[in-house]
Design a protein around this motif. Structure first.
Motif, PDB file in Angstrom:
ATOM      1  N   LEU A 198       0.811  -1.218   0.000  1.00  0.00           N
ATOM      2  CA  LEU A 198       0.000   0.000   0.000  1.00  0.00           C
ATOM      3  C   LEU A 198       0.845   1.270   0.000  1.00  0.00           C
ATOM      4  O   LEU A 198       0.552   2.227  -0.720  1.00  0.00           O
ATOM      5  CB  LEU A 198      -0.901   0.022   1.240  1.00  0.00           C
ATOM      6  N   ARG A 211       1.998   3.040  -3.228  1.00  0.00           N
ATOM      7  CA  ARG A 211       0.892   3.626  -3.986  1.00  0.00           C
ATOM      8  C   ARG A 211       0.409   4.927  -3.328  1.00  0.00           C
ATOM      9  O   ARG A 211       0.108   5.912  -4.013  1.00  0.00           O
ATOM     10  CB  ARG A 211      -0.272   2.637  -4.096  1.00  0.00           C
ATOM     11  N   ALA A 221      -5.217   1.327  -4.327  1.00  0.00           N
ATOM     12  CA  ALA A 221      -5.006   1.128  -2.893  1.00  0.00           C
ATOM     13  C   ALA A 221      -6.275   0.607  -2.223  1.00  0.00           C
ATOM     14  O   ALA A 221      -6.215  -0.245  -1.326  1.00  0.00           O
ATOM     15  CB  ALA A 221      -4.564   2.451  -2.251  1.00  0.00           C
ATOM     16  N   ALA A 273      -6.976  -0.809   1.503  1.00  0.00           N
ATOM     17  CA  ALA A 273      -6.719   0.401   2.289  1.00  0.00           C
ATOM     18  C   ALA A 273      -8.002   0.858   2.958  1.00  0.00           C
ATOM     19  O   ALA A 273      -9.087   0.814   2.368  1.00  0.00           O
ATOM     20  CB  ALA A 273      -6.181   1.500   1.384  1.00  0.00           C
TER      21      ALA A 273
END
Length: 923
Positions: A59, A62, A85, A90
């Motif tokens: 994550l 990004r 993400a 996320a």
């Protein structure tokens, strides 16, 4: 630093190429952060992309990449990374803040509003002030000021934050609280740590409200946060120019040109600033660059033409100004410059056409030129002229002697010009041109007795010639007309014809008198005399058409105009008259050919041309062709509201609401109080289900008789969407009776259906098709309605529609299927075959074709098509049953059983058919 950057890149490349020392995602992430801290954003982006390639599930790379994109003004790329993400898991609380900023920077304003509305309550509450600001700002960008106001006023009071202050700024804007707006703008700019988009808001609003110093301050601070957001850079440069900071503006524009040399706006800004600084060579260079990059547009052509003129390049000035001359406003310096180039280039014919064009509205103007100017003046048509070279240095270049100077002064509004001419006559009574000019002015001022004194004896004067004698008599006729003495006027014109039988003015006078007596035959004699000398005289042509109509010889009108059009192939008005007559008499295809030929022949064309061209194209060609004509019309006349009306209507009809709103906004910028545009805005609001906004738009409108029915029709549409069908019906019916458009025919049909009055709906549609045979949409709609109740008539309508759109696949499918149901097998096979020609891999078309062939006992080809449909559709249940039916028709029952038994989990309705077919196949 450059070598450090190169070594850094080589190090990463070495890691990637080395099998034993390949960097981990963590190592690449650390390297990227280091590069960011050193200000190497581009290298950080490369490193982060490598980290994602190394492990696409991470994550942090990004999120960091999205942050870099956002800081550089690349909202679209930031949105892309944030969406990835989200897919990787996320949390919404982490993503929501940057996602809203990214959507805003990407100018995806409606998506931003929807995104915030769909957030979990806890997420929304966690950053409520921020989200409310971005939603309100997005509503502003979408033109939904009332929605922004409601959002802010209905929301609970937030904490005293930068976002709250910026939101209050928006509220002051939408409520037109100028005092609060100014104070809040200064406060926002004065907060050192204020977030970037608040500065962008203040910068934009201040520029639009002409507070250029505040706009400059806000945009300068914004660019320190987001250096690469081009709209802000361009607006900053424009604000500097408007604020009078020429040197700083020059630095800004130079930087933009260096960074974005192929960006049209950069070049246009550079051209504008150079022109402002009177560096015309530089202005010309950048204006022509703009044209080369993005094509012709009015602003760049204007700058190029004016700059060429001021550098002495008359040919260049003419080249760039000629295409835009027709929509330059009266008194515009470019209009005068354009006419000056015609004089200096000796383009007398062109000058005369420009000055005589019907679009010229300034009736006090005339050409100051040795040839065309005198022709206009002495022929009594000075009212068709246009103010030329008023207060310009080139005025004196046109005529140097006292006569022309006197005429020039008169036509530029200088009363001393008449004294100059009178002095000439006092010095030399035989100066007949001066006497005629003085008389012409005095007639305009209604000083008839004084005018007669100057005209007295001109015909018998020693210096008189045919031209001066005719003009003198014509001016005497004008005096008689002004005094309302028709018999005296007729006697003067009769005397003119006795001496000068070909005199246009006298012949046209008697032609008109004959037409008033309904004596077309007598009128035609005078008309033919004029046309023999001047085949393209518009007034004579109009009288000629009227004469033929009175004589009952309408069949001779088109040959007359066709002959004239061939002679005057360089005269737009003549050819327009021919094309329009062709169209009105039902020869649309010929009219279109003539209009196409005109497009190829003329560099620029009038608004009237584009109006007719659009109308004929809409009838004769495809919707795409019609749209292309509208687009060209708008490019030629960007301030013409007529084309905006049609574009909005086109986009609404095609449910392209985004582009419809874009054109509505542009039109409202041109004419904020235009009733027709506001009605179209209400229509757009209804179509996009902004019902309350539509009510507010309509409620605030006061309309006259012209628009009352239209407003009523829109209100009827609003009632329809609110479910008040009985109330809506009479309103929509009245509007449809006044303007029987496709849209309102469709709406009226829907209302009839809602009220269970289907027969009335069909009768209305039938009448519409009869009255408007070119409306293929309604023809197809009627055919669909009659599919079950009157199949034979439906077939006829479908077939008629194909003459307008022969490859309409929906119509061909319906027609083939209906023909098959009606056992018209030849037709069914024919139309199914056309579908196969259009798309021979479409399972739907293959199956239909197979069934039509099966019902006409062409089993071999039928089985082939049915099998292709079955296999190409991933064994669709319906196609499976039809294929099995075909197999059974050939006696291959076992194959049919295999196909049927392979069907899994059929619906109950299909189960019964499958069972019956299995029983039949099992024997």
């Amino acid at each position: 630093m450059k070598y450090v950057n190169i070594l850094s890149l080589l190090t990463i490349a070495g890691f990637l190429l080395s099998g034993c020392s390949k960097p981990t995602t963590e190592e690449l992430l650390l390297e990227a952060k280091k590069q960011l801290s050193e200000g190497n954003d581009n290298q950080a982006v490369i490193t982060l992309k490598n980290a994602i390639v190394e492990d696409s599930r991470q994550l942090e790379p990004r999120l960091l990449l999205a942050k870099i994109y956002l800081s550089n003004g690349d909202g679209l790329s930031a949105v892309k990374e944030l969406k990835q993400a989200v897919k990787l898991g996320a949390k919404e609380t982490i993503i929501a803040g940057p996602m809203v900023e990214a959507l805003f920077t990407a100018q995806a304003f409606q998506s931003l509003v929807d995104y915030v509305d769909e957030l979990l309550p806890a997420t929304r509450e966690s950053q409520l002030d921020k989200f409310r600001f971005y939603q309100a700002f997005s509503y502003l960008e979408l033109g939904k000021l009332e929605a922004a106001r409601r959002l802010i006023e209905r929301a609970p009071s937030g904490l005293d934050s930068e976002y709250t202050m910026a939101t209050e700024y928006i509220l002051a804007l939408v409520t037109d609280d100028r005092n609060t707006l100014s104070k809040l703008g200064e406060r926002i700019v004065g907060v050192e740590s204020v977030f970037a988009d608040a500065l962008w808001l203040v910068g934009k609003v201040s520029y639009l409200q002409e507070n250029y110093p505040l706009a400059v301050k806000a945009l300068s601070l914004y660019e320190q946060r987001r250096e690469q957001f081009l709209p802000a850079s361009f607006l900053h440069a424009k604000a500097l120019m408007q604020a009078g900071d020429v040197e700083e503006a020059q630095q800004k524009v130079d930087a933009l040109i260096a960074a974005y040399p192929d960006e049209p706006v950069s070049n246009l800004l550079a051209a504008t600033l150079a022109f402002q600084r009177k560096d015309y060579a530089k202005s010309f260079k950048f204006a022509t660059n703009t044209i080369q990059i993005s094509g012709n547009n009015a602003q760049s052509q204007l700058l190029a033409g004016l700059s060429a003129y001021f550098t002495g390049d008359m040919e260049g000035a003419f080249y760039y100004l000629d295409p835009i001359e027709s929509f330059l406003t009266e008194g515009h310096v470019a209009k005068r410059v354009y006419l000056a180039t015609l004089v200096k280039l000796n383009k007398s014919d062109k000058a005369f056409k420009v000055l005589g064009n019907k679009d010229t509205q300034d009736t006090q103007a005339a050409a100051i030129m040795e040839r065309a100017g005198f022709q206009l003046l002495v022929s009594g048509e000075a009212e068709k002229g246009q103010l030329l070279l008023d207060k310009s240095a080139s005025l004196n270049e046109v005529g140097s002697d006292s006569y022309y100077q006197g005429v020039a002064q008169i036509l530029s509004g200088n009363e001393n010009g008449l004294d100059v001419l009178k002095n000439l006559v006092d010095a030399n009574p035989q100066n007949l041109l001066a006497r005629l000019s003085i008389a012409s002015v005095l007639i305009t001022e209604q000083k008839f007795e004084q005018a007669e004194e100057y005209l007295e004896g001109i015909e018998d004067a020693e210096a008189s010639n045919e031209q001066t004698s005719q003009v003198a008599l014509q001016l005497k006729a004008q005096i008689a007309k002004a005094r309302n003495l028709p018999e005296q006027m007729a006697a003067i014109y009769k005397a003119i014809l006795e001496q000068y039988p070909a005199n246009e003015e006298a012949n046209l006078f008697f032609a008109y008198e004959a037409l008033k007596q309904n004596d077309g035959k007598a009128a035609m004699v005078f008309v033919e005399t004029v046309l023999a000398e001047n085949p393209t005289n518009i007034q004579a042509l109009l009288y000629g058409v009227a004469s033929l109509q009175q004589m009952g010889e309408e069949d001779k009108i088109i040959p007359l105009l066709e002959k004239t059009s061939a002679v005057g192939d360089d005269d737009e008005m003549v050819r327009m008259m021919f094309a329009e007559t062709l169209y009105r008499q039902g020869f649309s295809a010929r009219a279109l050919n003539e209009l196409d030929s005109m497009y190829a022949s003329f560099d620029s064309l009038s608004k009237r041309y584009w109006q007719l061209y659009a109308e004929v194209t809409k009838r004769e060609k495809t919707l795409e062709d019609y749209f292309n004509v509208l687009r060209q019309w708008r490019e030629a006349y960007p301030q013409d509201l007529s084309v905006h009306y049609r574009l909005i209507e086109f986009f609404l009809a095609n449910r392209d609401f985004g582009r419809a709103k874009f054109v509505i906004d542009k039109a409202l910028e041109l004419a904020p109080n235009d009733t027709a545009i506001k009605l179209q805005l209400a229509d757009w609001q209804i179509e996009t289900r902004q019902i309350e906004e539509a009510r507010l738009t309509l409620a605030g409108m006061k309309v006259d008789d012209v628009f009352a029915t239209a407003k009523q029709g829109i209100e009827g549409k609003l009632d329809y969407f609110a479910g008040r069908y009985e109330v809506a019906l009479p309103k929509v019916a009245r509007f449809y009776a006044d303007q029987p458009t496709t849209q309102y025919a469709t709406l009226l049909r829907a209302l009839y259906f809602k009220l269970d009055r289907k027969n009335d709906a069909r009768a209305m549609l039938s009448q519409h098709v009869q009255n408007h045979p070119y409306d293929n949409v309604i023809r197809i709609l009627l055919a669909n309605d009659l599919y079950k109740v009157d199949p034979q008539r439906a077939i006829k309508l479908y077939e008629d529609s194909l003459s307008y759109s022969g490859d309409n696949e929906v119509v061909l499918f319906s027609l083939s299927r209906l023909a098959m149901e009606q056992k018209q097998h030849d037709k069914a096979i024919e139309y199914a075959g056309k579908l196969i020609e259009l798309d021979n891999s479409n399972p739907k078309y293959l199956n239909l074709s197979g069934m039509t062939l099966l019902h006409s006992d062409q089993t071999r080809l039928a089985i082939k098509r049915l099998q292709q449909a079955y296999e190409g559709s991933n064994k669709n249940i319906i196609y499976a049953m039809d294929y099995a039916e075909g197999l059974m028709a050939t006696g291959d029952n076992q194959s049919a059983i295999d196909v049927l038994e392979a069907i899994s989990n059929p619906l109950p309705a299909f189960k019964r058919r499958i069972q019956a077919m299995l029983e039949q196949a099992g024997g």
